[in-house]
Design an enzyme around this catalytic site. Structure first.
Site, PDB file in Angstrom:
ATOM      1  N   ASP A  13       0.822  -1.213   0.000  1.00 24.41           N
ATOM      2  CA  ASP A  13       0.000   0.000   0.000  1.00 24.41           C
ATOM      3  C   ASP A  13       0.859   1.268   0.000  1.00 24.41           C
ATOM      4  OD1 ASP A  13       0.686  -0.873   2.601  1.00 24.41           O
ATOM      5  OD2 ASP A  13      -0.934   0.269   3.508  1.00 24.41           O
ATOM      6  N   ASN A 157      -4.384  -4.359  14.223  1.00 27.32           N
ATOM      7  CA  ASN A 157      -4.299  -5.405  13.187  1.00 27.32           C
ATOM      8  C   ASN A 157      -3.068  -6.284  13.372  1.00 27.32           C
ATOM      9  OD1 ASN A 157      -2.356  -3.591  12.356  1.00 27.32           O
ATOM     10  ND2 ASN A 157      -3.091  -3.393  10.248  1.00 27.32           N
ATOM     11  N   GLU A 163      -2.068  -1.227  15.926  1.00 27.75           N
ATOM     12  CA  GLU A 163      -1.893  -1.186  14.463  1.00 27.75           C
ATOM     13  C   GLU A 163      -0.399  -1.335  14.151  1.00 27.75           C
ATOM     14  OE1 GLU A 163      -0.613   0.468  10.881  1.00 27.75           O
ATOM     15  OE2 GLU A 163      -0.334   1.529  12.770  1.00 27.75           O
ATOM     16  N   HIS A 236      -4.478   1.066   2.935  1.00 28.82           N
ATOM     17  CA  HIS A 236      -4.272   1.979   4.071  1.00 28.82           C
ATOM     18  C   HIS A 236      -3.520   3.268   3.710  1.00 28.82           C
ATOM     19  CE1 HIS A 236      -5.312  -1.437   6.696  1.00 28.82           C
ATOM     20  NE2 HIS A 236      -4.464  -2.154   6.002  1.00 28.82           N
ATOM     21  N   ASP A 237      -2.284   3.100   3.208  1.00 27.91           N
ATOM     22  CA  ASP A 237      -1.391   4.253   3.062  1.00 27.91           C
ATOM     23  C   ASP A 237      -1.872   5.248   2.000  1.00 27.91           C
ATOM     24  OD1 ASP A 237       0.149   3.038   4.972  1.00 27.91           O
ATOM     25  OD2 ASP A 237       1.609   2.223   3.558  1.00 27.91           O
TER      26      ASP A 237
HETATM   27  C1  BDR Z   1       0.064  -0.308   7.827  1.00 24.97           C
HETATM   28  O1  BDR Z   1       0.997  -1.335   8.146  1.00 24.97           O
HETATM   29  C2  BDR Z   1       1.740  -1.689   7.011  1.00 24.97           C
HETATM   30  O2  BDR Z   1       1.878  -3.053   6.920  1.00 24.97           O
HETATM   31  C3  BDR Z   1       1.050  -1.061   5.832  1.00 24.97           C
HETATM   32  O3  BDR Z   1       1.969  -0.707   4.814  1.00 24.97           O
HETATM   33  C4  BDR Z   1       0.382   0.142   6.415  1.00 24.97           C
HETATM   34  O4  BDR Z   1       1.260   1.244   6.455  1.00 24.97           O
HETATM   35  C5  BDR Z   1      -1.331  -0.840   8.028  1.00 24.97           C
HETATM   36  O5  BDR Z   1      -1.524  -1.217   9.354  1.00 24.97           O
HETATM   37 CA    CA Z   2       3.289   1.291   5.160  1.00 24.40          CA
END
Ligand code: BDR
Ligand code: CA
Length: 308
Positions: A13, A157, A163, A236-237
Site C-alpha cells: 500500500d 491489526n 496497528e 491503508h497508506d
Molecule cells: C500499515 O501497516 C503496514 O503493513 C502497511 O503498509 C500500512 O502502512 C497498516 O496497518
Molecule cells: Ca506502510
C-alpha cells in the site's frame, strides 16, 4: 499544487500511495524517504528506487533512513507484503542510486528550506520522524501539515490493541505525538473503509499495463477483510496521501492521542480521547468511499497514460 515528502516502507500500500502522489498532477512529490518496517530497510529502499524508475519520477530523491526501531527489535510484516515487500510484483532492478544523504537529513533539509510549504506524510513506522524531531525540534514549525497512516481508536491489526506502524516502533510514535504539532492520524478505522473490493479491482483492470503489472497485483495480494458482505485488501497508506489532496472526502474529529509504550498486551496502542480539552491530533473517522476511489483511480489513470 501541494508538495509532499513521503516517508514510507514499501510495502504494497506504500507503493500504491507513491503512485497516487506521482499520478495526481496537483501533487508535487518532493522527496521519498524510507524506513525499515514491512520488510528490511535495504528492501524498502530498493522497492522505492524500482518504483521511481518504473513510474518515471527519476528526479525525485530517495533517501534511506532508520533500519531498526529506536529501542525494540524490528518486527516485519512480510507475511502481509511478501518476502520482498511488493507481493508478486517484480520490477527491473534500479539503475539509479539512492541519495547519499540520510533520510533524517533530507527530511530536515527539505522542510527547513521550504517552510510552510511541504506536507510531511508518514506511512511506515515513525522512526525517521522521531529521529528528525530529536535532531531538529523546530520541524513542527516548518511543515505545511503532518499526516500519518497509523493507529486506530477501536482495534489493532498486529495485536488486538495495536496497528502495525505504531506497534513496530511505539517509542518513536510517542515522541512524534508529543512534539507539539497536530498529527493527522489516518488510522485503521478509516482505512478499513478503503477496500479494493471486486468492483474496484475491475476498474483497476482498465488501467492497461500499469493496472496489470502494478495496481491490480499490489491491491489483491492480501485480504484485510473477509466477510460475507465485504472481502478485499485495504489500501491503508493511500488514504494518507488522499487526505492531503482531498481533505473534504474525510470527516475528522480532534482528539488527544497518547501512545502505550509499556503495556504487556497493549504496547503500540493509540489511546484516543475525543473528549480531551488538549487535543494533539485530528482523527479522520469517516471516508466518502465513492469519492475516494473516483479520485484515486483518476490519478492512477493519468499515471497509466505515461507508461503505456
Ligand atoms: C500499515 O501497516 C503496514 O503493513 C502497511 O503498509 C500500512 O502502512 C497498516 O496497518
Ligand atoms: Ca506502510
Amino acid at each position: 499544487m501541494r508538495k509532499i515528502l513521503l516517508d514510507c516502507d514499501p510495502g504494497l500500500d506504500d507503493a500504491l500511495a507513491l503512485l497516487l502522489a506521482h499520478g495526481d498532477p496537483e501533487i508535487e512529490l518532493v522527496a521519498v524517504t524510507t524506513v525499515g518496517g514491512n520488510v528490511a530497510l535495504p528492501n524498502t529502499t530498493r522497492n522505492a528506487l524500482q518504483l521511481r524508475e518504473y513510474l518515471g519520477f527519476t528526479t525525485v530523491p530517495v533517501a534511506a533512513g532508520a533500519a531498526v526501531p529506536l529501542v525494540r527489535a524490528a518486527e516485519d510484516a512480510a507475511h502481509v507484503h511478501g518476502a520482498e515487500g511488493l507481493g508478486n510484483v517484480v520490477l527491473p532492478l534500479p539503475t539509479l542510486p539512492a541519495s547519499t544523504q540520510h533520510a533524517v537529513d533530507l527530511i530536515i533539509g527539505t522542510l527547513r528550506s521550504n517552510p510552510g510549504q511541504v506536507h510531511l506524510v508518514a506511512t511506515g513506522p515513525l522512526t525517521n520522524i522521531a529521529l528528525a524531531l530529536q535532531q531538529e525540534p523546530r520541524l513542527p514549525e516548518w511543515v505545511a501539515s503532518f499526516v500519518i497512516m497509523g493507529g486506530s481508536f477501536t482495534r489493532g491489526n498486529t495485536t488486538p490493541a495495536a496497528e502495525y506502524n505504531i506497534f513496530a516502533d511505539p517509542e518513536a510514535a510517542a515522541i512524534v505525538f508529543d512534539a507539539g504539532w497536530q498529527v493527522v492520524m489516518v488510522g485503521l478505522d478509516l482505512t478499513l473503509q478503503a477496500i479494493a473490493t471486486a468492483p474496484i479491482v475491475a476498474r483497476m483492470q482498465n488501467l492497461g499495463r500499469l493496472g496489470e503489472e502494478l495496481v491490480v497485483p499490489l491491491s489483491t495480494f492480501w485480504n484485510d477483510v473477509e466477510t460475507a458482505e465485504l472481502t478485499g485488501q485495504a489500501v491503508h497508506d493511500v488514504c494518507a496521501v488522499a487526505y492531503i489532496a482531498r481533505p473534504g472526502l474525510f470527516t475528522s474529529r480532534p482528539a488527544r492521542v497518547d501512545i502505550e509504550t509499556t503495556g504487556t498486551f497493549t504496547a503500540g496502542m493509540t489511546v484516543v480521547d475525543f473528549d480531551s480539552t488538549s487535543p494533539n491530533a485530528l482523527v479522520p473517522v469517516r471516508l466518502d468511499v465513492d469519492g475516494f476511489w473516483d479520485y484515486t483511480l483518476g490519478a492512477y489513470a493519468i499515471a497509466a497514460e505515461e507508461i503505456k
